[in-house]
Design a protein around this motif. Structure first.
Motif, PDB file in Angstrom:
ATOM      1  N   TRP A 150       0.842  -1.191   0.000  1.00  0.00           N
ATOM      2  CA  TRP A 150       0.000   0.000   0.000  1.00  0.00           C
ATOM      3  C   TRP A 150       0.881   1.247   0.000  1.00  0.00           C
ATOM      4  CZ3 TRP A 150      -5.271  -0.815  -0.144  1.00  0.00           C
ATOM      5  CH2 TRP A 150      -5.725  -2.088   0.245  1.00  0.00           C
ATOM      6  N   VAL A 151       0.628   2.144  -0.911  1.00  0.00           N
ATOM      7  CA  VAL A 151       1.311   3.434  -0.941  1.00  0.00           C
ATOM      8  C   VAL A 151       0.404   4.441  -0.235  1.00  0.00           C
ATOM      9  CG1 VAL A 151       2.241   5.274  -2.400  1.00  0.00           C
ATOM     10  CG2 VAL A 151       2.534   2.873  -3.063  1.00  0.00           C
ATOM     11  N   LEU A 152       0.911   5.009   0.865  1.00  0.00           N
ATOM     12  CA  LEU A 152       0.132   5.951   1.677  1.00  0.00           C
ATOM     13  C   LEU A 152       0.585   7.360   1.315  1.00  0.00           C
ATOM     14  CD1 LEU A 152       0.505   4.143   5.152  1.00  0.00           C
ATOM     15  CD2 LEU A 152      -0.882   3.489   3.164  1.00  0.00           C
ATOM     16  N   ASP A 153      -0.158   8.010   0.446  1.00  0.00           N
ATOM     17  CA  ASP A 153       0.288   9.266  -0.163  1.00  0.00           C
ATOM     18  C   ASP A 153      -0.337  10.473   0.521  1.00  0.00           C
ATOM     19  OD1 ASP A 153       1.345  11.182  -1.797  1.00  0.00           O
ATOM     20  OD2 ASP A 153      -0.071  10.835  -3.443  1.00  0.00           O
ATOM     21  N   ASP A 154       0.420  11.083   1.417  1.00  0.00           N
ATOM     22  CA  ASP A 154      -0.050  12.313   2.049  1.00  0.00           C
ATOM     23  C   ASP A 154       0.165  13.537   1.155  1.00  0.00           C
ATOM     24  OD1 ASP A 154      -1.416  11.811   4.336  1.00  0.00           O
ATOM     25  OD2 ASP A 154       0.163  12.414   5.731  1.00  0.00           O
ATOM     26  N   GLY A 155       0.738  13.315  -0.033  1.00  0.00           N
ATOM     27  CA  GLY A 155       0.877  14.407  -0.995  1.00  0.00           C
ATOM     28  C   GLY A 155      -0.296  14.486  -1.952  1.00  0.00           C
ATOM     29  N   LEU A 169      -0.973  -1.710  -7.394  1.00  0.00           N
ATOM     30  CA  LEU A 169      -0.697  -1.460  -5.978  1.00  0.00           C
ATOM     31  C   LEU A 169      -1.906  -0.850  -5.291  1.00  0.00           C
ATOM     32  CD1 LEU A 169       2.756   0.315  -6.447  1.00  0.00           C
ATOM     33  CD2 LEU A 169       2.424  -1.992  -5.620  1.00  0.00           C
ATOM     34  N   GLY A 170      -1.986  -1.042  -3.986  1.00  0.00           N
ATOM     35  CA  GLY A 170      -2.969  -0.317  -3.213  1.00  0.00           C
ATOM     36  C   GLY A 170      -2.520   1.128  -3.034  1.00  0.00           C
TER      37      GLY A 170
END
Length: 659
Positions: A150-155, A169-170
């Motif tokens: 999982w890619v957790l993208d706060d951008g 990917l998640g």
């Protein structure tokens, strides 16, 4: 002058040197871990008895002197307390590699369908694709039957969402960045369900065997987190700016290779933000999420779980490679965040002063390193200057005999013991230079956080293009330069009888020696503060001379691969090779599609090649070859030369050209 010193002044120092040589030559590591902390404790007690009895007052000591004397004593006491906590900590050590071997064999014999699922969280904010790509490709190559990345993208970047969708990917994001990294992970925890979570910073690329080596420790129900070290494939600012790769490891090796195995032996290891696997059931017992009361949520999570009976187990093996800070600015963003977060924890109920911890755990989680490091170094740099220019004394009734009998044994004893207990990973001069360098920027962060622990924003350490920068740190260069000038002026003034400010003649040799040592440290700080650009776009990895081939003008030449990077290779052909500069060739590497390349140099070690923009499949194959397998970055073997001499040479000689 030395003939005037009483013989008894030398005995403590000679006894200490004899003890250090005796222990260093002994075969038993356990003996050193028992004997050295006890010996240092006796030396410190001897020193403090003298300090309190003889150095706080005396003839001619004024009220202003008393303020300086007691302030300097307070800083010393903090440093001594921090040193003794570290000595106690290092009296034990645990190596978990044998257990990891046993667990790996057991897991290999287990039905893959019976192994638990793992969610891999790649937390990101503003890192460029060249940084993220390595980590994600490495995560997808993990050797474990049930993994979801999982890619957790706060951008909240649309291009990254599309890239993840293309890769299968998640991709998770959220409407705001509340709680910074901890909030990002907590949002993902609510939307995923695997019983274990591997957390990776955006720049840490896991090796394929990461989970095979770590997951077996969860067979012990007390284990809440399994942490692997942070190791790096690029030089840190000190290695880069002083060009000391050949003799000096990165500055975090002492912590990860020496201190963390010792902490683990006391069940006081802690989560380090990346490269850690977390048991979700343990999180469920503390609210199902990471605590958000500190910007160092990783250490706080360890304390929260420790109170519920869970320990963090540490496996000191290279299971992931990441980016060390790529500039001095990035270095200080990272260290200021660590310092602020560690101090913030002091003010929390879940911190070391809160209920539910043993006395030793309270001691080992105190942020004494952050409190003492900058304060002690600042005091050590300023005290002799202030004394020489004003006559205000930092310590009363001291001459050369007292320094030999009381002060030198403490300093040399602590440094010598730490060198032995760290198995040579501690380098005293390098540690002092880095501490002085850090003090200019970290001391304000430490003091402001002590006064105002709340309200400090979480700043992500710049990576990739955002971290690159040249020039120099003006504040540090100016501050160190000013102290060098002030030190020189003080020495000159007090060397001329008619200009002398210091009336206590016995102190002049002591302060002169102290000042000269400070000047050397400050000169190295100035060199360290002047950035040197990296010599290569991508770091090279040693490939163990594995078979490879190069096609030149339609003729295939076999050979061996000496080293490899994402942008090029060094290949040694079998027999004479007709390659010349600027020739176009095709490179054949096991596990990688054929890559077109240009010859950029002919060296004794082989043909230097630069890849001509490999396509996505080839680049990802290169990432797997370099990072997923057990290859190490190229480093020249450290010769038998003194770290001290190499550092001093940087003041007089140009840095060597890279190989």
């Amino acid at each position: 002058m030395i003939l005037d010193i009483p013989r008894e002044a030398f005995w403590p120092l000679l006894a200490l040197v004899g003890l250090l040589f005796l222990v260093k030559g002994a075969a038993s590591d356990r003996l050193a871990r028992v004997l050295l902390p006890a010996a240092i404790g006796l030396i410190v007690a001897h020193y403090l008895a003298w300090r309190f009895a003889a150095t706080l007052d005396g003839p001619g000591i004024t009220g202003l002197d008393h303020v300086f004397i007691h302030g300097f004593l307070a800083v010393e006491l903090l440093a001594l307390a921090d040193g003794m906590i570290l000595m106690l900590l290092l009296s034990r050590r645990r190596d978990n590699s044998a257990d990891a071997d046993r667990h790996e064999r057991r897991l290999a014999a287990t039905d893959p369908a019976a192994l638990p699922a793992v969610d891999v969280f790649v937390a990101t904010y503003n890192e460029p694709i060249e940084v993220l790509e390595r980590t994600i490709v490495g995560a997808l190559a993990l050797d474990w039957p049930s993994v979801r990345v999982w890619v957790l993208d706060d951008g909240r970047r649309d291009w990254l969402r599309a890239w993840c969708a293309r890769k299968g990917l998640g991709y998770l994001t959220r409407p705001d960045n509340r709680g910074a990294k901890a909030g990002n992970i907590n949002a993902a925890l609510r939307r995923t369900d695997a019983p274990f979570v591997l957390v990776l910073d955006a720049d840490f690329v896991p090796r394929a065997n990461f989970l095979r080596r770590t997951m077996g420790f969860f067979d012990d129900p007390r284990v809440g987190i399994v942490q692997a070290p942070h190791r790096f494939f690029n030089p840190d600012p000190m290695q880069q700016n002083l060009s000391v790769h050949r003799v000096l490891p990165d500055d975090q090796r002492l912590f990860f290779d020496v201190i963390m195995p010792a902490r683990d032996a006391w069940n006081a290891a802690f989560c380090c933000g990346s490269n850690g696997v977390i048991r979700r059931a343990a999180l469920a017992e503390v609210g199902g999420q990471l605590p958000t009361g500190s910007i160092t949520e990783d250490m706080l999570l360890t304390l929260v779980l420790l109170r519920r009976g869970y320990v963090t187990r540490y496996l000191n093996e290279t299971l992931a490679l990441g980016l060390a800070p790529e500039s001095t600015d990035a270095f200080f963003v990272q260290r200021a965040r660590w310092a602020r977060g560690a101090i913030q924890i002091l003010y929390l109920r879940d911190g070391p002063f809160g209920p539910g911890l043993s006395l030793l755990h309270r001691l080992f989680f105190l942020p004494t390193h952050w409190l003492s490091g900058s304060l002690v170094q600042a005091a050590a740099l300023i005290a002799p200057v202030l004394f020489m220019l004003t006559g205000i004394v930092p310590i009363a009734n001291v001459g050369v005999p007292e320094v030999l009998m009381y002060q030198l044994p403490v300093v040399m004893g602590y440094m010598g013991a730490l060198q032995i207990l760290s198995r040579g990973a501690y380098h005293p001069l390098a540690a002092v230079v880095l501490s002085a360098f850090s003090a200019f920027r970290l001391l304000p962060a430490v003091l402001t956080t002590l006064i105002r622990p709340r309200g400090h924003a979480f700043r992500v350490t710049p990576k990739g293009r955002a971290a690159h920068g040249g020039g120099h740190d003006r504040l540090i260069v100016a501050g160190a330069g000013l102290l060098i000038v002030a030190t020189t002026v003080g020495l000159v003034l007090n060397a001329v009888p008619d200009w002398r400010i210091v009336e206590r003649a016995a102190l002049i040799p002591v302060v002169a020696g102290w000042s000269v040592a400070n000047a050397v440290v400050l000169l190295l700080v100035v060199v360290l503060a002047i950035s040197r650009p990296p010599q290569r776009d991508e770091e090279r990895f040693a490939m163990g001379d594995e078979p490879a081939a190069v096609v030149i003008g339609g003729t295939r030449r076999g050979g061996v691969l000496v080293d490899l990077s994402l942008t090029g290779a060094l290949l040694r052909a079998d027999g004479p090779c007709p390659a010349r500069g600027d020739d176009r060739v095709t490179v054949e590497i096991t596990g990688v599609p054929a890559i077109e390349a240009s010859v950029v140099g002919l060296r004794p070690a082989g043909i230097a090649l630069r890849f001509d923009a490999p396509d996505e499949a080839a680049r990802e194959a290169l990432i797997r070859r370099l990072f997923s397998e057990a290859h190490e970055p190229v480093t020249v073997a450290a010769p038998h030369e003194s770290t001290v001499m190499v550092l001093l040479a940087r003041l007089l000689l140009p840095a060597p050209r890279p190989a």
